[in-house]
Design an enzyme around this catalytic site. Structure first.
Site, PDB file in Angstrom:
ATOM      1  N   ASP A  60       6.100 -23.495  -4.640  1.00 39.90           N
ATOM      2  CA  ASP A  60       5.611 -22.777  -3.463  1.00 39.90           C
ATOM      3  C   ASP A  60       6.685 -21.785  -3.021  1.00 39.90           C
ATOM      4  OD1 ASP A  60       3.379 -23.702  -0.989  1.00 39.90           O
ATOM      5  OD2 ASP A  60       4.920 -22.210  -0.593  1.00 39.90           O
ATOM      6  N   MET A  61       6.255 -20.608  -2.595  1.00 40.54           N
ATOM      7  CA  MET A  61       7.213 -19.587  -2.142  1.00 40.54           C
ATOM      8  C   MET A  61       7.997 -20.053  -0.924  1.00 40.54           C
ATOM      9  SD  MET A  61       7.001 -17.295  -4.397  1.00 40.54           S
ATOM     10  CE  MET A  61       8.007 -15.991  -3.699  1.00 40.54           C
ATOM     11  N   LEU A  82       4.568 -11.474  -7.198  1.00 41.18           N
ATOM     12  CA  LEU A  82       3.348 -10.934  -6.599  1.00 41.18           C
ATOM     13  C   LEU A  82       2.828 -11.817  -5.462  1.00 41.18           C
ATOM     14  CD1 LEU A  82       1.408  -9.961  -9.869  1.00 41.18           C
ATOM     15  CD2 LEU A  82       3.185  -8.693  -8.668  1.00 41.18           C
ATOM     16  N   GLN A  85       1.475 -13.525   1.533  1.00 41.32           N
ATOM     17  CA  GLN A  85       0.378 -13.510   2.512  1.00 41.32           C
ATOM     18  C   GLN A  85       0.120 -12.015   2.648  1.00 41.32           C
ATOM     19  OE1 GLN A  85      -2.148 -12.886   4.553  1.00 41.32           O
ATOM     20  NE2 GLN A  85      -0.724 -12.482   6.205  1.00 41.32           N
ATOM     21  N   THR A 127       5.250  -2.288  -1.004  1.00 38.10           N
ATOM     22  CA  THR A 127       3.959  -1.744  -0.575  1.00 38.10           C
ATOM     23  C   THR A 127       4.066  -0.479   0.273  1.00 38.10           C
ATOM     24  OG1 THR A 127       2.131  -2.210   0.970  1.00 38.10           O
ATOM     25  CG2 THR A 127       4.100  -3.487   1.280  1.00 38.10           C
ATOM     26  N   GLU A 129       2.550  -0.078   2.845  1.00 39.12           N
ATOM     27  CA  GLU A 129       2.528  -0.492   4.260  1.00 39.12           C
ATOM     28  C   GLU A 129       3.920  -0.382   4.890  1.00 39.12           C
ATOM     29  OE1 GLU A 129      -0.037  -1.778   6.568  1.00 39.12           O
ATOM     30  OE2 GLU A 129      -1.023  -0.452   5.156  1.00 39.12           O
ATOM     31  N   TYR A 152       3.258  -7.927   8.444  1.00 36.60           N
ATOM     32  CA  TYR A 152       3.228  -7.845   6.976  1.00 36.60           C
ATOM     33  C   TYR A 152       4.177  -6.739   6.492  1.00 36.60           C
ATOM     34  CZ  TYR A 152       1.588  -6.574   2.307  1.00 36.60           C
ATOM     35  OH  TYR A 152       1.545  -6.250   0.971  1.00 36.60           O
ATOM     36  N   LYS A 156       7.766  -7.053   4.325  1.00 33.51           N
ATOM     37  CA  LYS A 156       7.941  -6.404   3.022  1.00 33.51           C
ATOM     38  C   LYS A 156       9.144  -5.456   3.017  1.00 33.51           C
ATOM     39  CE  LYS A 156       4.533  -7.912   0.322  1.00 33.51           C
ATOM     40  NZ  LYS A 156       4.630  -8.284  -1.088  1.00 33.51           N
ATOM     41  N   ARG A 187     -10.852  -8.114  -6.078  1.00 30.65           N
ATOM     42  CA  ARG A 187     -10.141  -7.930  -4.824  1.00 30.65           C
ATOM     43  C   ARG A 187     -10.622  -8.986  -3.826  1.00 30.65           C
ATOM     44  NH1 ARG A 187      -5.752  -6.322  -1.980  1.00 30.65           N
ATOM     45  NH2 ARG A 187      -5.915  -4.206  -1.180  1.00 30.65           N
TER      46      ARG A 187
END
Ligand code: NAP
Ligand code: F7E
Length: 326
Positions: A60-61, A82, A85, A127, A129, A152, A156, A187
């Site tokens: 688990d991360m 990859l 959340q 990303t 984002e 998020y 990142k 997706r």
């Protein structure tokens, strides 16, 4: 020659299966990280028909020891991180969890590589984002400053810089792929493209009467996930590690996506079916993203193959088929 080995986190998501398929075709041995579930969902791997070709390992991360142990025993040639959340909307309500998985997770992996397998090459799923509100003449590239607009995006940004930092501090081969939105028939259903194509398919088949959406004016640079995993691979094959923006260079609004999706099934009065629902609007929006992927084109020799129109068509067809088969 011994097979190359790749360790992919996020193997059950959208990109994991496309990347695994790509690497399996290149004769890699592929390990996929799955977390503890009573009922893990292999449907995306099933869709690409590779479920039985991946070696699954449990961890688990959020569990540093599990990652240390896996890197120590597998010592893969390449790690593709990859797992995340990855839903921006949920990150506002689950900011801590998002941060633990998306920011601390990569730190754990990088430490594992540093201590137990320093020749392993590391890819971080960064990303667009991270850019959030920032533009350079209407586009974003590797020199655009970051201004994330969600927990998020913030998580990142940490992951991006810790990836750069371990490269600069310890000489590890680490690369950030700054990927703009990429989509496919697998997706996640919460993301706007798939929500639209699934909704349109249901409306076309008479299974639903409306499609509830948030901000139709937001613009994104949407590409096809199958094209983007090649860029991830290429980044880890270079002589020197570096960071790259990956996107199409085109930007379209959510409204354009909606119109095209309805049009592809012969429905032209789309406004009749779309209901604006404030619950799908975000506390802070990213209004407009458009990549300038010149560096990737020049150095990696990468460019996208599937157009915006082809992507919409591909996703609508796949959703129609799913319901017709049911
Ligand atoms: P996705 O479909 O949401 O898949 C994410 C995967 O991460 C899932 O398989 C999930 O596992 C796994 N995961 C979440 N928490 C975990 C944990 N604690 N331990 C282990 N695994 C965990 O995302 P995607 O679209 O494939 O994107 C892949 C990566 O690229 C993500 O990091 C995302 O943030 C980033 N990214 C995506 C885009 C895009 O447009 N798709 C663009 C830029 C960057 P479960 O299946 O067990 O839940
Ligand atoms: O939203 C608007 C929403 O959730 C796109 C992730 O893969 O790409 C993805 O993040 C836009 C936003 O993706 C609805 O407000 C309108 O402006 O599909 P999305 P995202 O937030 O761009 C980036 C690159 C990642 O890294 C992320 O992991 O569409 N929108 N109405 C809606 N969005 C959703 N989800 N649902 C709606 O009803």
């Amino acid at each position: 020659m011994a097979k190359k080995t790749a360790f992919i986190t996020g193997i059950l998501g959208q990109d994991g299966p496309y990347l695994a398929k790509f690497l399996l075709e290149k004769e890699y041995k592929v390990y996929g990280l799955i977390r503890r579930y009573s009922n893990p969902n292999f449907s995306n791997l099933d869709y690409l028909e590779i479920t039985h070709n991946v070696d699954y390992v449990e961890g688990d991360m959020n569990d540093e020891a599990s990652l240390l142990n896996l890197i120590r025993t597998i010592r893969p040639d390449e790690v593709y991180n990859l797992a995340a959340q990855s839903f921006v909307g949920s990150s506002f309500d689950q900011a801590k969890l998002t941060t633990e998985i998306n920011a601390l997770g990569p730190l754990y992996l990088l430490n594992a590589i540093k201590y137990f397998s320093p020749t392993t090459r590391f890819y971080q799923a960064s990303t667009s984002e991270m850019f959030g509100l920032q533009h350079t003449n209407g586009y974003q590239d590797e020199n655009t400053p970051f201004h994330p607009r969600s927990p998020y995006g913030v998580s990142k940004v940490y992951a991006y810089w810790i990836t750069v930092n371990y490269r600069e501090s310890y000489g590890l081969f680490t690369a950030n792929g700054i990927l703009f939105n990429h989509e496919s028939p697998i997706r996640g259903i919460q993301f706007v493209t798939r929500k639209i194509t699934d909704g349109v398919a249901k409306i076309k088949l008479g299974l639903s009467k409306e499609l509830r959406l948030g901000n139709l004016e937001a613009k994104r640079d949407w590409g096809f996930a199958g094209d983007y995993v090649e860029a991830m691979y290429l980044m880890l094959q270079q002589k020197n590690p570096d960071d790259y923006v990956i996107g199409t260079g085109e930007s379209h609004s959510v409204k354009e996506f909606v119109k095209l999706a309805f049009k592809s099934v012969g429905i032209f009065d789309w406004e009749k079916y779309v209901v604006i629902d404030p619950q799908f609007k975000r506390p802070a929006e990213v209004p407009n993203l458009k990549a300038k992927p010149d560096k990737a084109k020049k150095i990696l020799g990468w460019s996208p193959k599937v157009s915006f129109e082809e992507l919409v068509e591909m996703m609508v067809r796949a959703d129609l088929k799913r319901y017709q088969n049911k």
